[in-house]
Motif scaffolding. Sequence first.
Motif, mmCIF file in Angstrom:
data_model
loop_
_atom_site.group_PDB
_atom_site.id
_atom_site.type_symbol
_atom_site.label_atom_id
_atom_site.label_comp_id
_atom_site.label_asym_id
_atom_site.label_seq_id
_atom_site.Cartn_x
_atom_site.Cartn_y
_atom_site.Cartn_z
ATOM 1 N N VAL A 1 0.833 -1.206 0.000
ATOM 2 C CA VAL A 1 0.000 0.000 0.000
ATOM 3 C C VAL A 1 0.867 1.255 0.000
ATOM 4 O O VAL A 1 0.540 2.256 -0.650
ATOM 5 C CB VAL A 1 -0.948 -0.004 1.221
ATOM 6 N N LYS A 2 1.992 1.218 0.689
ATOM 7 C CA LYS A 2 2.864 2.387 0.769
ATOM 8 C C LYS A 2 3.520 2.726 -0.564
ATOM 9 O O LYS A 2 4.096 3.809 -0.717
ATOM 10 C CB LYS A 2 3.937 2.162 1.843
ATOM 11 N N LEU A 3 3.466 1.812 -1.539
ATOM 12 C CA LEU A 3 4.046 2.073 -2.863
ATOM 13 C C LEU A 3 3.072 2.755 -3.812
ATOM 14 O O LEU A 3 3.458 3.147 -4.910
ATOM 15 C CB LEU A 3 4.524 0.764 -3.497
ATOM 16 N N ALA A 4 1.821 2.882 -3.418
ATOM 17 C CA ALA A 4 0.825 3.489 -4.309
ATOM 18 C C ALA A 4 1.085 4.986 -4.455
ATOM 19 O O ALA A 4 1.385 5.684 -3.480
ATOM 20 C CB ALA A 4 -0.577 3.249 -3.767
ATOM 21 N N CYS A 5 0.979 5.479 -5.692
ATOM 22 C CA CYS A 5 1.133 6.917 -5.929
ATOM 23 C C CYS A 5 -0.253 7.553 -5.821
ATOM 24 O O CYS A 5 -0.815 8.069 -6.793
ATOM 25 C CB CYS A 5 1.763 7.175 -7.291
ATOM 26 N N ALA A 6 -0.808 7.454 -4.622
ATOM 27 C CA ALA A 6 -2.165 7.927 -4.378
ATOM 28 C C ALA A 6 -2.309 8.197 -2.895
ATOM 29 O O ALA A 6 -1.442 7.837 -2.091
ATOM 30 C CB ALA A 6 -3.188 6.888 -4.837
ATOM 31 N N ASP A 7 -3.392 8.820 -2.532
ATOM 32 C CA ASP A 7 -3.705 9.032 -1.134
ATOM 33 C C ASP A 7 -4.250 7.719 -0.573
ATOM 34 O O ASP A 7 -5.361 7.301 -0.922
ATOM 35 C CB ASP A 7 -4.735 10.151 -0.989
ATOM 36 N N THR A 8 -3.465 7.066 0.267
ATOM 37 C CA THR A 8 -3.854 5.755 0.798
ATOM 38 C C THR A 8 -4.395 5.842 2.218
ATOM 39 O O THR A 8 -4.490 4.821 2.900
ATOM 40 C CB THR A 8 -2.644 4.796 0.776
ATOM 41 N N SER A 9 -4.733 7.032 2.661
ATOM 42 C CA SER A 9 -5.202 7.180 4.044
ATOM 43 C C SER A 9 -6.465 6.360 4.293
ATOM 44 O O SER A 9 -6.626 5.757 5.353
ATOM 45 C CB SER A 9 -5.449 8.658 4.366
ATOM 46 N N MET A 10 -7.365 6.318 3.296
ATOM 47 C CA MET A 10 -8.594 5.547 3.455
ATOM 48 C C MET A 10 -8.290 4.052 3.511
ATOM 49 O O MET A 10 -8.889 3.317 4.303
ATOM 50 C CB MET A 10 -9.552 5.843 2.293
ATOM 51 N N ASN A 11 -7.353 3.597 2.671
ATOM 52 C CA ASN A 11 -6.969 2.186 2.683
ATOM 53 C C ASN A 11 -6.374 1.793 4.029
ATOM 54 O O ASN A 11 -6.689 0.728 4.575
ATOM 55 C CB ASN A 11 -5.954 1.911 1.572
ATOM 56 N N GLU A 12 -5.500 2.668 4.568
ATOM 57 C CA GLU A 12 -4.864 2.350 5.840
ATOM 58 C C GLU A 12 -5.877 2.386 6.982
ATOM 59 O O GLU A 12 -5.800 1.580 7.909
ATOM 60 C CB GLU A 12 -3.710 3.316 6.093
ATOM 61 N N MET A 13 -6.846 3.303 6.903
ATOM 62 C CA MET A 13 -7.884 3.350 7.924
ATOM 63 C C MET A 13 -8.769 2.099 7.836
ATOM 64 O O MET A 13 -9.135 1.504 8.859
ATOM 65 C CB MET A 13 -8.732 4.610 7.755
ATOM 66 N N ALA A 14 -9.106 1.698 6.610
ATOM 67 C CA ALA A 14 -9.907 0.481 6.439
ATOM 68 C C ALA A 14 -9.141 -0.744 6.911
ATOM 69 O O ALA A 14 -9.709 -1.647 7.545
ATOM 70 C CB ALA A 14 -10.307 0.320 4.970
ATOM 71 N N LEU A 15 -7.825 -0.784 6.620
ATOM 72 C CA LEU A 15 -7.000 -1.904 7.070
ATOM 73 C C LEU A 15 -6.989 -1.995 8.588
ATOM 74 O O LEU A 15 -7.126 -3.085 9.155
ATOM 75 C CB LEU A 15 -5.570 -1.729 6.547
#
Length: 393
Positions: free
Chosen positions: A264-278
């Motif tokens: 997930v940390k390699l995505a060139c995007a805002d991953t805050s939602m992914n990390e919160m969901a995780l």
Amino acid sequence: MARVTERAENQAMMSYFLLYLSFVHAKHFTAIATKQKRRAGETDSVPDFHLIFCAYCSLSCIFFFLLSIIYLQMPYKKEELNESQTVLTEFTFVAFSYLQELQVLLFLVFLLIYLLTIMGNIVIILLIKLSPSLHTPMYFFLVNLSFLEMCYTTSVVPQMLVHLLVEHKSISIVGCAAQMYVFTILGLTECCLLATMAYDRYVAICHPLQYTLIMSSRVCVCLAAASWVTGFLVEVAQTTWIFTLPFCGPQQIRHFFCDILPVVKLACADTSMNEMALFGLSMLFIMGPFLLILVSYVRIISTILKMPSAESCHKAFSTCSAHLMVVSLFFGTVLFTYLQPRSSYSPNTDKMISLMYTVVTPLLNPVIYTLRNKEVKGALKKTLARNFCPWPS
């Protein structure tokens, strides 16, 4: 915008599919639990753990569906739509790159551990199959656990062994996704299966007279199936979420396999939602089974302490000790990995802990269940004596 539309369509399909199966899941297993309670002739005197387990599975699936709907409303940030960025087609692992002179030694050590793990779990499965005295619900779940552990470690270790010998330690995006699907499905299934095994011990110790009636073959199969189905549904959806993100560099994974957070940390995007969901999913699907295990053992210990003789207490504790050790090893490392604050995340620490639950724990489980379980040791002696040579007294 085509990428956004495709992402939304994929997420919607997964969400609707998950909701449909969650309702089927709830109806099926609740009906079985209610029927089994009626057969057992129980009233309010016995907590209905069948219903608790089914309610947990069903509510967790519905909760995950709600997270999917929330996630659908989160649009890509502008940097995600930058057409000048090159989309990656492969990742490179750099977990052990700084140990060039030790990689052959690490290969031999991990190969030996892997072979011992596979052989140990195969021995457990064959021993239970060949010993009629072990054809009980407890060992039915142990066969599931041993099979799962073999698949679990095989999803990670063979690729790691290859990368210890080659210079170009890469994996395609598709290969990375496939590895994450298998690894996460098996990991969550193990969480649920360990909770099911704790419930089995609860019934055996707290309600021994009704054990064979409550834990019928049908119920055992359904509980094991619920563990596998829950792991499959949740992790297929979560991994699909992750790989709808755009990956455009850097391509180096600071790990030895495609674990969730390093990817997930390699995505060139805002991953805050992914990390919160995780984090939310980890709380629900890791802490949920763990809390069910704690509740089961609180009741078990309470029952054991009321037993009249020390011999009865010792015998009851001995049937749970192996499972408790396995739970401590697995959940101790998994809870630290997936529930630690993101601000304290360290790739090096994460690698060491991941080695514990992907390499070491699957090796120790057959040893624990062999050395800490008198029934297994006795069955092993009888099987060896019957098929090879008399066991020395």
